[in-house]
Design an enzyme around this catalytic site. Structure first.
Site, short mmCIF file in Angstrom:
data_model
loop_
_atom_site.label_atom_id
_atom_site.label_comp_id
_atom_site.label_asym_id
_atom_site.label_seq_id
_atom_site.Cartn_x
_atom_site.Cartn_y
_atom_site.Cartn_z
N GLU A 261 0.63 -1.20 0.05
CA GLU A 261 -0.08 0.03 0.11
C GLU A 261 0.81 1.45 0.02
O GLU A 261 0.54 2.22 -0.37
CB GLU A 261 -1.10 -0.10 1.08
CG GLU A 261 -0.55 0.08 2.49
CD GLU A 261 0.36 -1.15 2.94
OE1 GLU A 261 1.29 -1.05 3.56
OE2 GLU A 261 -0.08 -2.24 2.64
N ASP A 303 18.17 25.23 -29.90
CA ASP A 303 18.61 26.22 -30.53
C ASP A 303 20.13 26.67 -30.15
O ASP A 303 20.67 26.05 -29.18
CB ASP A 303 18.12 27.35 -29.48
CG ASP A 303 16.53 27.64 -29.78
OD1 ASP A 303 16.17 27.12 -30.76
OD2 ASP A 303 16.14 28.23 -28.95
N ASP A 599 12.47 30.20 -26.86
CA ASP A 599 12.53 31.24 -25.90
C ASP A 599 11.41 32.50 -26.41
O ASP A 599 10.61 32.71 -25.45
CB ASP A 599 14.17 32.05 -25.98
CG ASP A 599 14.57 32.23 -27.20
OD1 ASP A 599 13.78 32.19 -28.05
OD2 ASP A 599 15.86 32.33 -27.38
N ASP A 603 7.91 30.65 -30.55
CA ASP A 603 8.34 29.22 -30.30
C ASP A 603 7.11 28.47 -29.54
O ASP A 603 7.49 27.19 -29.48
CB ASP A 603 9.69 29.18 -29.60
CG ASP A 603 10.83 29.61 -30.28
OD1 ASP A 603 10.57 29.62 -31.76
OD2 ASP A 603 11.81 30.24 -29.73
N THR A 696 11.13 -5.01 6.99
CA THR A 696 11.78 -5.10 5.64
C THR A 696 10.94 -3.99 4.58
O THR A 696 11.95 -3.70 3.72
CB THR A 696 11.49 -6.51 5.06
OG1 THR A 696 10.24 -6.71 4.86
CG2 THR A 696 12.44 -7.34 6.00
N ASP A 697 9.82 -3.65 4.69
CA ASP A 697 9.13 -2.82 3.66
C ASP A 697 9.48 -1.45 3.95
O ASP A 697 9.70 -0.87 2.88
CB ASP A 697 7.69 -3.21 3.76
CG ASP A 697 7.24 -4.32 2.56
OD1 ASP A 697 8.12 -5.06 2.40
OD2 ASP A 697 6.01 -4.50 2.44
P1 ATP Z 1 19.41 30.50 -32.60
O1 ATP Z 1 18.64 29.53 -33.20
O2 ATP Z 1 20.84 30.10 -32.97
O3 ATP Z 1 19.31 31.10 -31.13
P2 ATP Z 1 18.01 32.49 -33.61
O4 ATP Z 1 16.92 31.40 -34.09
O5 ATP Z 1 17.88 33.49 -32.24
O6 ATP Z 1 19.57 31.56 -33.68
P3 ATP Z 1 17.69 34.70 -34.91
O7 ATP Z 1 18.11 35.53 -33.74
O8 ATP Z 1 16.48 34.66 -35.48
O9 ATP Z 1 18.55 33.57 -34.77
O10 ATP Z 1 18.80 35.47 -35.98
C1 ATP Z 1 18.86 35.05 -37.38
C2 ATP Z 1 19.61 36.15 -38.22
O11 ATP Z 1 18.85 37.37 -37.98
C3 ATP Z 1 20.99 36.10 -37.75
O12 ATP Z 1 21.82 35.39 -38.51
C4 ATP Z 1 21.25 37.63 -38.13
O13 ATP Z 1 21.73 37.85 -39.20
C5 ATP Z 1 20.02 38.15 -38.02
N1 ATP Z 1 19.66 38.81 -36.64
C6 ATP Z 1 20.00 38.50 -35.47
N2 ATP Z 1 19.73 39.27 -34.45
C7 ATP Z 1 19.60 40.36 -35.16
C8 ATP Z 1 19.12 41.64 -34.68
N3 ATP Z 1 19.13 42.02 -33.36
N4 ATP Z 1 19.09 42.70 -35.61
C9 ATP Z 1 19.04 42.47 -37.03
N5 ATP Z 1 19.19 41.20 -37.44
C10 ATP Z 1 19.50 40.32 -36.67
#
Ligand code: ATP
Length: 855
Positions: A261, A303, A599, A603, A696-697
């Site tokens: 139990e 990611d 994040d 997502d 024992t249990d």
């Molecule tokens: P990971 O999966 O590796 O975390 P991520 O999905 O967060 O990457 P993003 O942040 O979407 O990637 O970035 C994708 C692309 O967008 C980058 O390669 C860059 O060229 C561009 N990028 C990232 N951050 C910025 C920003 N703050 N302003 C403008 N362009 C950006």
């Protein structure tokens, strides 16, 4: 979109504290905890215990008072042990809730501060933005494109647009899907709408996990079988003219002893304590059932930035159409020169590159010199943008005052960001983002002297080659562009490419290797370029060839095809959140058990869809944390692997104590059953059976729940999700051991009985054999692989002490004369001890030899 500027000064700390005293904490603490006395009472509600108690009371009235008192004491000790276990389980579950806390951005004394939402009070001014959980009920003062998901309250999944004019009410527990808002708190805690709808009672799911449900079902069957066998024993005894009352007491005591139990409570404690251990390793489990699922995970989609890598970017290279510029330095350290051909460089093109880096940016970066020349960096915002600020700091040229007029914020679908600024009555558009998304929008480029020239196809080709080169060096690349006096993102002037590095986190490579050994595939998902992704993935051991890299846009093709090729990829680059959802779905369709990290707000669907949704604790939004089954408090991939390991340990430990408890109980029942079949007198008295059960249990079974793992735990393939807890011949092993314990106990009863005809002495031998063989078995259960001669008895120190205590309790009954009278036991002679020890060790030795043969 413009940023919100809040003029309200908010409450003062003093006023806030006064209001907290008056209105209470902003907490929905619905007291659904079982009351202590209820838990205690529950231990004695079992029908068998009640029957046993009534029969004992009758035996007391009939003059068998010593027996009756002892049985009562045993019942009470049993109840207390059960109470302690269940109370610990309740406490453990309860303490899990305190790990989950949300922060809110509030204006107090005119300053924006992050506070625990518990301390929000009426009148507080709260700022919310995309991904935030609304922390209290309130009325909007300002709103910019604010849309809120109120499905938690209304069931309506379409987000609601809010404004400070018409629909201006916001409610605790709902989520900001997009935009920003400022609101004034109007109700907190239980007086909020959420508080009054008490269905949001707790964040941790209290419902039974699949394993608990299956065990409950199994427990019912087991109870039925036990009761039937006990009934049979009683009937056989009565048919053989044994005392009806004695047989009845035997039947009941045996049933009480045989039915495990305490099992559900031990399972709950094991799961809950495991969850607490995981928190210490930075993995916060939000659903108890995830602990089980973790052991089945065979694919982790993770990611890249921040989870596999540090998310501490440093700009290393700038590529213009004709030149390559190097940037010295590392991390936030602002020391470092900007060099072209080995010489410090300053020119008009670089002025504009720095302008774009600085203005098309929402991060903040401050350098603070402290006493003793110590430098402190105060940073806030996206690491990609912080890197650009550090880079512009290194350039150190004063670039004039620009006023931001408008902004297109960055998002992972468009992959760029733009700002529109005013300077000396002229307007400037600065854009930065992924090259693929911007190059087609560029028609011009700026040369070193600031002259604007047409961007030929040849120059575009050079830019693409330079981009590939930077990516091949594992750099994240941003394309910087600008335009004068127009907001339209077209015909832009290409300025340059900025290449930044983001080193892998320490320990990640080893963790990926461990995952591989444990039969778990790691898939890297990133928004970055294919080449950058591959360079990092290769370094970390995720991919060995470029063939294993795919781009997210393959999911824009015909749906039916995904599952044909998905298994061959280990990296997905240029992925947007909607692709993530397709990745999870396809993998799940192929019967994989998928863990997925995320994040951002976008997502959330993919996290929800996966078997183990993982949200980032540091960089994750409240929305993702809310749908996730696990939160990584340190945003680190290695933590996922530790959690998987913990999940496997917990599951195996549950198997260990189930194995122990069931085999022991079968042993007890089988001893009695076999004796009845062989027309032997009863080898144990009711109180002896109850004592065996108590000794024992209780403690050993609980101690087995905290065993160390076998060394090869992370070298085994993940468990199948529908695999029975008795898989891998466990049920067979339990039954065989139970029968062996039964046979040897009966032999140790029969030998002295035949020679001396002294029933009490023979029962003492049986009693001793039963206890000792079970305690030895407890040590064997610490490992799934090792036999009795390979066990390290100190490997689980709790078990070691549990067994010492159990042994002491058992010896007390045999060696202390007054207890001997009560329990009808005898002091054994050396020869009887030899019989007892030989019989008690036989099952273990037999098992060792058989298992060795089986392999
Ligand atoms: P990971 O999966 O590796 O975390 P991520 O999905 O967060 O990457 P993003 O942040 O979407 O990637 O970035 C994708 C692309 O967008 C980058 O390669 C860059 O060229 C561009 N990028 C990232 N951050 C910025 C920003 N703050 N302003 C403008 N362009 C950006």
């Amino acid at each position: 979109m413009e940023s919100i500027i809040v003029k309200n000064k908010g409450l003062s700390e003093d006023e806030a504290n006064k209001r907290i005293d008056k209105f209470g904490l902003n907490d929905i603490n619905i007291n659904n905890k079982k009351k202590v006395y209820n838990i205690l009472l529950d231990q004695f509600k079992d029908i068998l215990i009640i029957i046993l108690a009534i029969s004992t009371a009758i035996s007391f009235l009939l003059g068998e008072w010593l027996d009756a008192i002892v049985i009562f004491i045993i019942i009470i000790i049993n109840g207390i042990l059960g109470f302690i276990q269940e109370f610990r389980a309740e406490k453990a579950i309860e303490s899990l809730q305190s790990y989950i806390s949300y922060k809110a951005k509030v204006i107090r004394n005119g300053k924006v501060v992050d506070i625990d939402t518990k301390f929000l009070t009426i009148g507080d001014i709260v700022i919310v933005e995309e991904g935030d959980r609304i922390p209290a009920d309130g009325e909007l003062l300002q709103a910019k494109s604010l849309s809120v998901d109120e499905s938690l309250l209304t069931g309506e999944s379409v987000p609601v647009m809010k404004s400070n004019y018409d629909d201006n009410k916001v409610y605790m527990g709902t989520y900001v899907v997009s935009g920003k808002g400022v609101f004034k708190v109007t109700s907190v805690g239980l007086s909020t709408k959420m508080g009054s709808i008490a269905r949001m009672i707790s964040e941790i799911e209290q419902e039974k996990t699949p394993l608990q449900q299956r065990l409950n079902q199994f427990g019912k069957w087991l109870a039925l079988i036990c009761l039937s066998v006990c009934f049979l024993i009683v009937i056989l005894g009565i048919l053989r003219h044994q005392d009806i009352y004695e047989m009845f007491m035997i039947g009941i005591s045996l049933s009480v002893a045989a039915i495990p139990e305490g099992l559900p409570a031990v399972v709950t404690i094991t799961l809950a304590i495991g969850v607490q251990r995981m928190v210490k390793k930075n993995a916060l489990i939000r659903k108890l059932s995830s602990v089980e699922t973790l052991g089945c995970v065979d694919i982790i989609c993770t990611d890249k930035t921040g989870t596999l890598t540090e998310n501490k970017m440093t700009v290393k290279k700038i590529e213009t159409v004709s030149k390559m510029i190097e940037v010295e330095g590392n991390g936030y350290d602002v020391r470092g020169r900007i060099l072209q051909d080995g010489k410090i460089i300053k020119n008009e093109l670089l002025d504009n590159i720095v302008l774009c880096s600085k203005l098309c940016n929402n991060a903040t970066f401050e350098v603070k010199k402290e006493f003793g020349n110590k430098t402190n960096y105060i940073v806030k915002g996206d690491p990609t943008e912080i890197a650009l600020l550090v880079f512009s700091y290194k350039y150190s040229e004063r670039l004039g005052d620009f006023e931001r007029i408008d902004e297109i914020p960055f998002d992972s679908d468009k992959k760029y960001m733009a700002v529109y600024c005013k300077h000396n009555s002229e307007y400037y558009l600065f854009v930065k983002g992924a090259l693929e998304n911007l190059l087609e929008k560029c028609s011009f480029y700026m040369d070193s002297n600031g002259e604007i020239k047409e961007l030929s196809l040849y120059s575009k080709k050079i830019i693409l080659e330079k981009n590939a080169m930077l990516c091949n060096n594992a750099m994240r690349v941003l394309c910087l562009c600008m335009k004068k006096n127009s907001k339209v993102i077209d015909d832009l002037i290409f300025l340059g490419l900025v290449g930044m590095i983001d080193p892998p986190k320490r320990g990640v490579k080893v963790a990926i290797e461990r995952a591989k050994k444990a039969g778990i595939k790691t898939i890297m998902i990133t928004g970055d370029h294919k080449l950058t992704a591959y360079a990092i993935g290769k370094d970390l051991g995720i991919a060995n060839s470029f063939e294993e890299v795919a781009e997210g846009n393959i999911f824009e093709n015909d749906e039916a095809d995904y599952d044909k090729y998905i298994d061959k990829f280990n990296i997905f680059a240029r992925v947007s959140p909607k692709h993530k959802l397709k990745i999870v779905r396809t993998l799940k369709k192929k019967n994989h058990i998928v863990a997925m990290t995320g994040d951002g707000v976008n997502d959330a669907p993919a996290i929800k869809e996966s078997d183990i949704g993982i949200s980032m604790g540091l960089s994750g939004t409240d929305v993702t944390k809310n749908v996730a089954s696990m939160v990584l408090l340190d945003d680190n991939y290695s933590t996922i692997i530790s959690a998987v390991e913990e999940g496997r340990i917990i599951y195996n430990n549950i198997r260990k104590f189930i194995k122990y408890l069931l085999a022991c109980n079968i042993g007890e029942v089988f001893t009695m059953f076999l004796a009845s079949l062989l027309f032997l007198p009863l080898p144990l008295l009711p109180m002896q059976i109850l004592w065996v059960n108590l000794v024992t249990d209780g403690l050993p079974a609980a101690a087995l729940s905290v065993c160390r793992p076998d060394e090869d735990l992370m070298e085994k393939k993940p468990r199948k999700k529908d695999e029975s807890i008795f898989a891998d011949r466990l049920m067979g092993k339990i039954i065989v051991r139970g029968i062996l314990i039964g046979i040897t106990t009966l032999i140790s009863f029969y030998l002295p009985y035949k020679n001396t005809n002294n029933i009490e002495l023979s029962r003492t031998c049986a009693f001793a054999t039963l206890v000792i063989s079970q305690l030895i078995y407890a040590f064997e259960c610490t490992s799934e692989r090792r036999g009795i001669f390979e066990i390290n008895i100190f490997s689980n120190i709790y078990l070691f002490f549990a067994i010492l205590i159990s042994l002491a309790l058992f010896l007390a009954v045999i060696l202390i004369p007054s207890l001997g009278i009560i329990f009808n036991t005898y002091r054994l002679t050396r020869i009887e001890w030899i019989i007892v020890l030989a019989c008690a060790t036989t099952p273990s030795i037999f098992n060792y030899l058989i298992e060795k043969d089986v392999g």
